[in-house]
Design an enzyme around this catalytic site. Structure first.
Site, short mmCIF file in Angstrom:
data_model
loop_
_atom_site.label_atom_id
_atom_site.label_comp_id
_atom_site.label_asym_id
_atom_site.label_seq_id
_atom_site.Cartn_x
_atom_site.Cartn_y
_atom_site.Cartn_z
N ARG A 1 -9.46 25.67 8.54
CA ARG A 1 -9.24 25.15 7.27
C ARG A 1 -10.18 24.17 7.01
NH1 ARG A 1 -9.56 20.60 8.69
NH2 ARG A 1 -9.01 20.19 6.27
N GLY A 2 -10.33 23.65 5.72
CA GLY A 2 -11.60 22.82 5.48
C GLY A 2 -12.67 23.71 4.90
N ALA A 3 -13.08 23.50 3.72
CA ALA A 3 -13.92 24.40 2.78
C ALA A 3 -15.17 24.93 3.60
CB ALA A 3 -14.40 23.68 1.54
N ASP B 1 -13.17 20.96 -2.12
CA ASP B 1 -13.08 22.25 -1.84
C ASP B 1 -13.93 23.12 -3.09
OD1 ASP B 1 -10.78 21.21 -0.51
OD2 ASP B 1 -11.01 23.43 0.20
N ASN C 1 -9.87 18.78 -4.58
CA ASN C 1 -9.58 18.54 -3.17
C ASN C 1 -8.22 18.72 -2.74
OD1 ASN C 1 -10.94 17.79 -0.51
ND2 ASN C 1 -9.93 15.91 -0.80
N LYS C 2 -7.60 18.26 -1.62
CA LYS C 2 -6.36 18.22 -1.07
C LYS C 2 -5.47 17.55 -1.93
CE LYS C 2 -4.72 20.23 1.58
NZ LYS C 2 -4.28 21.59 1.25
O1 MRU Z 1 -5.88 23.03 2.88
P1 MRU Z 1 -6.93 22.46 3.58
O2 MRU Z 1 -6.60 21.78 4.91
O3 MRU Z 1 -8.09 23.82 3.99
O4 MRU Z 1 -7.72 21.57 2.55
C1 MRU Z 1 -8.84 20.94 3.11
C2 MRU Z 1 -9.41 19.96 2.34
O5 MRU Z 1 -8.92 19.58 1.25
C3 MRU Z 1 -10.57 19.04 2.75
O6 MRU Z 1 -10.75 17.94 2.08
C4 MRU Z 1 -11.82 19.80 1.92
O7 MRU Z 1 -11.92 21.25 2.20
C5 MRU Z 1 -13.06 19.21 2.43
S1 MRU Z 1 -13.54 19.70 4.02
C6 MRU Z 1 -14.98 19.06 4.63
#
Ligand code: MRU
Length: 354
Positions: A54-56, A245, A255-256
């Site tokens: 996970r993480g964009a 994201d 973002n989250k």
């Molecule tokens: O649901 P997730 O864990 O994929 O969400 C991730 C986030 O919101 C991060 O802050 C975002 O992807 C930035 S990662 C460098």
């Protein structure tokens, strides 16, 4: 605590053309450090969907390698059959998660490579796809390093900084986005105190960010999300920095979930609020955050997140996984090309050269 310099890779390709995608299974952290080998595209899709990766930016890299895994089955077929399989694989992976634009950006790059070599045989085409996925990974690592360099001066006068979710080595192919900035700032100022939101409902902050920060020897304090406003009021942090994201053309940043509230709180307390993201997170096809698709996830993540029921059975739930911080709440966007401030479409286009 002793700093380790090379944490485990979140996303890695093992072997050559007949190799496979290996992920560090983030659903098992921090109690178990377990790899997840992905030898079929279905396993890759499920890993993205379940947040094993996970993480964009990491989702983008995983999807790029996922297309290679998915097309291995067509390597000995005609180029027409290979193309057909490639189309299916790309469409399938695009349906894994909706919000992080890096997923679609990476798949578009893979599509571009396939389209620009129409007469290659299937085996050579697969090799080009693997080369492109490796390039996406390498470029992401370089973008993380540049984001860290550009962003660190913004935290130079801070004694404390607040972050949300996980934006580090687990979320990218490198050191991260917001966490790369924090790692670089902490290297210059080891006293820097990092407040990490635990990040309900799935605790990416507690399980992943705290794990990464402690591994790297950074001064870390974990807080519940609901404590952020009070931490600001007490003067414990002089900046907030998070990832994104998807960033619309006008700078609105998804973002989250919880990020919108932080941006409002930071503004109310006169604290700068930064978003760190590579250019692969910008979506110039949409004008504002209102057009960003917000992923809705299952009720169980709130009522039964880690195997223990914490709400009445059948309790109705609303579970948006992301929210959007409006551009006017964002002090600056930290990218690999520099810091964009003020956050306006003109300034974004100028710095990114778009
Ligand atoms: O649901 P997730 O864990 O994929 O969400 C991730 C986030 O919101 C991060 O802050 C975002 O992807 C930035 S990662 C460098």
């Amino acid at each position: 605590m002793t700093a380790t310099t090379n944490p485990r890779l979140a996303v890695a390709w093992i072997g050559e053309l007949d190799g496979y995608l290996q992920l560090l299974d983030q659903t098992r952290l921090p109690t178990e450090v377990v790899d997840l080998p992905c030898q079929t595209v279905e396993v890759v899709w499920e890993a993205i969907r379940k947040l094993s990766v996970r993480g964009a930016p990491a989702i983008g890299v995983a999807a790029a390698y996922g297309t290679v895994v998915g097309c291995q089955t067509a390597v000995n077929e005609s180029r027409e059959a290979f193309n057909c399989r490639f189309g299916e694989v790309v469409e399938y992976l695009a349906g894994s998660r909706p919000t992080a634009v890096n997923l679609f950006w990476a798949l578009d790059r893979m599509k571009g490579v396939a389209a620009s070599h129409p007469s290659l045989g299937s085996q050579d085409m697969l090799q080009r796809l693997l080369d492109e996925a490796r390039l996406i990974e390498t470029e992401d690592r370089e973008m993380c390093a540049a984001i860290g360099r550009h962003g660190a001066p913004l935290l130079a006068n801070c004694t404390g900084v607040l972050t949300h979710c996980n934006t580090g080595g687990l979320a990218t192919a490198g050191d991260g986005t917001a966490l790369a900035v924090i790692f670089a700032a902490a290297a210059a100022n080891p006293e820097l105190q990092v407040y990490a939101d635990e990040t309900r409902p799935l605790l990416q902050g507690a399980r992943l960010t705290a794990w990464e920060l402690l591994q790297r020897g950074v001064n870390t304090r974990l807080i519940c999300d609901s404590m952020a406003g009070w931490v600001m009021k007490e003067g414990r942090v002089q900046a907030v920095i998070v990832g994104a994201d998807r960033i619309a053309a006008n700078g609105d940043s998804a973002n989250k979930i919880g990020t919108y509230s932080l941006s409002v709180l930071a503004k109310a307390h006169g604290i700068p609020f930064y978003i760190a993201a590579p250019s692969s997170t910008f979506d110039f096809a949409i004008r504002s955050g209102a057009e960003i698709p917000i992923e809705q996830r299952s009720a169980e993540e709130i009522t039964n997140a880690f195997g223990r029921r914490t709400a009445p059975e059948n309790c109705p739930v609303y579970n948006p996984a992301f929210d959007v911080a409006p551009a006017e709440n964002i002090t600056g966007l930290v990218t690999e090309k520099g810091v964009i401030s003020p956050v306006t479409e003109a300034e974004i286009r100028r710095v990114l050269g778009k």
